[in-house]
Motif scaffolding. Structure first.
Motif, mmCIF file in Angstrom:
data_model
loop_
_atom_site.group_PDB
_atom_site.id
_atom_site.type_symbol
_atom_site.label_atom_id
_atom_site.label_comp_id
_atom_site.label_asym_id
_atom_site.label_seq_id
_atom_site.Cartn_x
_atom_site.Cartn_y
_atom_site.Cartn_z
ATOM 1 N N GLY A 147 -18.547 -18.409 -2.387
ATOM 2 C CA GLY A 147 -17.731 -16.890 -1.165
ATOM 3 C C GLY A 147 -16.816 -15.828 -1.424
ATOM 4 N N CYS A 148 -17.404 -14.413 -1.330
ATOM 5 C CA CYS A 148 -16.413 -13.582 -2.135
ATOM 6 C C CYS A 148 -15.513 -13.194 -1.147
ATOM 7 C CB CYS A 148 -17.719 -12.613 -2.086
ATOM 8 S SG CYS A 148 -16.356 -10.717 -2.822
ATOM 9 N N ILE A 149 -14.247 -12.919 -1.530
ATOM 10 C CA ILE A 149 -13.024 -12.708 -0.727
ATOM 11 C C ILE A 149 -13.329 -11.815 -0.177
ATOM 12 C CG2 ILE A 149 -11.448 -11.992 -1.965
ATOM 13 C CD1 ILE A 149 -9.012 -13.017 -0.793
ATOM 14 N N GLU A 150 -13.739 -10.501 -0.512
ATOM 15 C CA GLU A 150 -13.561 -9.354 0.551
ATOM 16 C C GLU A 150 -15.078 -9.151 0.953
ATOM 17 O OE1 GLU A 150 -13.787 -6.250 -3.411
ATOM 18 O OE2 GLU A 150 -11.809 -6.865 -3.671
ATOM 19 N N CYS A 151 -15.906 -9.417 0.758
ATOM 20 C CA CYS A 151 -17.486 -9.053 1.544
ATOM 21 C C CYS A 151 -18.258 -10.592 2.364
ATOM 22 C CB CYS A 151 -18.177 -8.401 0.779
ATOM 23 S SG CYS A 151 -19.280 -9.521 -0.232
ATOM 24 N N GLY A 152 -17.505 -11.917 1.411
ATOM 25 C CA GLY A 152 -17.917 -12.900 2.350
ATOM 26 C C GLY A 152 -19.209 -13.539 2.359
ATOM 27 N N LYS A 153 -19.671 -12.744 1.106
ATOM 28 C CA LYS A 153 -21.429 -13.018 0.669
ATOM 29 C C LYS A 153 -21.029 -14.280 -0.094
ATOM 30 C CE LYS A 153 -23.368 -8.450 0.923
ATOM 31 N NZ LYS A 153 -24.271 -7.249 0.278
ATOM 32 N N GLU A 154 -22.170 -15.257 0.000
ATOM 33 C CA GLU A 154 -22.324 -16.025 -1.430
ATOM 34 C C GLU A 154 -22.944 -16.598 -2.068
ATOM 35 O OE1 GLU A 154 -20.556 -19.552 1.621
ATOM 36 O OE2 GLU A 154 -23.082 -19.618 1.436
ATOM 37 N N ARG A 155 -22.504 -16.656 -4.058
ATOM 38 C CA ARG A 155 -23.089 -16.339 -4.767
ATOM 39 C C ARG A 155 -23.073 -17.832 -5.099
ATOM 40 N NH1 ARG A 155 -24.589 -11.270 -3.460
ATOM 41 N NH2 ARG A 155 -22.959 -9.854 -3.216
ATOM 42 N N ARG A 156 -24.566 -17.982 -5.873
ATOM 43 C CA ARG A 156 -25.030 -19.219 -6.276
ATOM 44 C C ARG A 156 -24.983 -19.583 -7.655
ATOM 45 N NH1 ARG A 156 -29.746 -22.342 -4.928
ATOM 46 N NH2 ARG A 156 -30.208 -20.925 -3.677
ATOM 47 N N PHE A 157 -24.319 -20.902 -7.902
ATOM 48 C CA PHE A 157 -24.207 -21.619 -9.023
ATOM 49 C C PHE A 157 -24.487 -22.150 -9.522
ATOM 50 C CE2 PHE A 157 -19.741 -18.496 -8.287
ATOM 51 C CZ PHE A 157 -19.177 -18.460 -9.892
ATOM 52 N N ARG A 158 -24.972 -22.060 -10.797
ATOM 53 C CA ARG A 158 -25.813 -23.127 -10.988
ATOM 54 C C ARG A 158 -25.083 -24.590 -11.918
ATOM 55 N NH1 ARG A 158 -31.068 -24.224 -12.195
ATOM 56 N NH2 ARG A 158 -30.532 -24.942 -14.585
ATOM 57 N N LEU A 159 -25.258 -25.883 -11.766
ATOM 58 C CA LEU A 159 -24.445 -26.692 -12.460
ATOM 59 C C LEU A 159 -25.093 -27.764 -13.547
ATOM 60 C CD1 LEU A 159 -22.643 -25.848 -9.726
ATOM 61 C CD2 LEU A 159 -21.203 -27.764 -10.163
ATOM 62 N N ARG A 160 -26.052 -26.996 -14.016
ATOM 63 C CA ARG A 160 -26.413 -28.010 -14.994
ATOM 64 C C ARG A 160 -25.661 -28.316 -15.994
ATOM 65 N NH1 ARG A 160 -27.963 -27.271 -10.935
ATOM 66 N NH2 ARG A 160 -30.157 -26.753 -10.067
ATOM 67 N N SER A 161 -25.102 -27.619 -16.569
ATOM 68 C CA SER A 161 -24.255 -27.616 -18.310
ATOM 69 C C SER A 161 -23.103 -27.981 -18.151
ATOM 70 C CB SER A 161 -24.676 -26.827 -18.925
ATOM 71 O OG SER A 161 -23.980 -26.134 -18.696
ATOM 72 N N ARG A 162 -21.863 -28.840 -18.850
ATOM 73 C CA ARG A 162 -20.186 -28.467 -18.948
ATOM 74 C C ARG A 162 -19.802 -27.296 -18.394
ATOM 75 N NH1 ARG A 162 -16.359 -32.188 -19.435
ATOM 76 N NH2 ARG A 162 -14.210 -31.327 -20.307
ATOM 77 N N ASP A 163 -20.413 -26.035 -19.444
ATOM 78 C CA ASP A 163 -20.006 -24.989 -18.752
ATOM 79 C C ASP A 163 -20.481 -24.021 -17.890
ATOM 80 O OD1 ASP A 163 -18.923 -24.218 -21.729
ATOM 81 O OD2 ASP A 163 -20.779 -24.131 -22.445
ATOM 82 N N GLU A 164 -21.641 -25.021 -16.896
ATOM 83 C CA GLU A 164 -21.839 -24.088 -15.650
ATOM 84 C C GLU A 164 -21.202 -24.572 -14.373
ATOM 85 O OE1 GLU A 164 -26.449 -22.502 -16.106
ATOM 86 O OE2 GLU A 164 -26.017 -25.442 -15.511
ATOM 87 N N CYS A 165 -20.617 -25.975 -14.642
ATOM 88 C CA CYS A 165 -19.584 -26.954 -14.142
ATOM 89 C C CYS A 165 -18.122 -26.165 -14.410
ATOM 90 C CB CYS A 165 -19.257 -28.121 -14.598
ATOM 91 S SG CYS A 165 -20.919 -29.384 -13.922
#
Length: 243
Positions: A147-165
């Motif tokens: 979640g964004c500290i300014e607007c509160g909107k949530e953004r998706r993160f993919r966690l399929r690789s070590r870099d993404e994690c």
């Protein structure tokens, strides 16, 4: 500890760094520096809008890659992953750091993917895959939201690789994370948030709308825990692995 012992340890670390690559493999690269247990070279990433962002890349024998940015005299970004540096540089086509981050070889910009510098990174990745296969399990991480500290909107993160994690891990550790820090696309708080009906799909292989199960929720593995991170979660995991 005596000064002679400290000097011996420093010499061992420098020797370790010098043994990572053959001299011939690095002789045409710009800015080569052999340090304590690592090799450092000049690197960069090019944005069509902002131009070249220059930095220093450190390669470690355990496969870790650390970048200290020198894009401007006042830049304080250090210990960046290549993916984070790619985003910091303003590169328009992110998520392809192996091709977008370059080093100077013989006066030419050469992608990391075409150099020997990813040797230990690739070996570490293969070792992790073999380890997972030998245990008869496939490590899987579902998508997560920050979640964004300014607007509160949530953004998706993919966690399929070590870099993404690592990108998700860093975002979760930042108490001031905001939409403009999103690593995959240039967005602001004005960008629409995913609909609730879409957010329930997180990629679980067992059930598309799973709310969390043993198939998609990981409590710590070599893919999502990092030896160079000082947070308590990573420190505890690394200590338990070594024990």
């Amino acid at each position: 500890m005596s000064s002679s012992v400290v000097m011996e340890e420093d010499e061992e670390e420098i020797q370790c760094g010098s043994m990572l690559f053959e001299q011939e493999e690095l002789q045409e690269m710009s800015g080569v520096n052999v340090g304590g247990g690592y090799v450092e070279v000049m690197c960069g990433c090019t944005s069509h809008r902002y131009g070249d962002a220059v930095a220093r890349l450190r390669v470690f024998p355990n496969g870790d890659l650390e970048i200290t940015c020198e894009c401007t005299p006042g830049c304080d970004q250090d210990k960046l992953t290549p993916a984070a540096f790619e985003k910091h540089s303003g590169r328009e086509t992110a998520r392809k750091w192996k091709n977008n981050v370059w080093v100077i070889v013989g006066g030419e910009k050469v992608p990391l993917s075409k150099t020997v510098l990813l040797k230990y990174y690739n070996e570490a990745s293969k070792k992790l895959n073999r380890s997972n296969k030998s245990q008869g399990t496939k490590v899987f991480h579902r998508d997560e939201f920050v979640g964004c500290i300014e607007c509160g909107k949530e953004r998706r993160f993919r966690l399929r690789s070590r870099d993404e994690c690592r990108l998700h891990h860093n975002a979760m550790a930042d108490p001031n994370w905001k939409c403009s820090d999103f690593p995959y696309d240039k967005i602001t708080c004005e960008a629409e948030e995913e609909r609730g009906s879409r957010k329930v799909y997180k990629g679980c292989t067992r059930s598309p709308t799973c709310k969390g199960c043993t198939s998609c929720v990981c409590f710590g593995c070599e893919l999502c825990r990092f030896s160079d991170c000082s947070c308590q979660t990573c420190v505890d995991f690394t200590s338990n692995v070594k024990a």
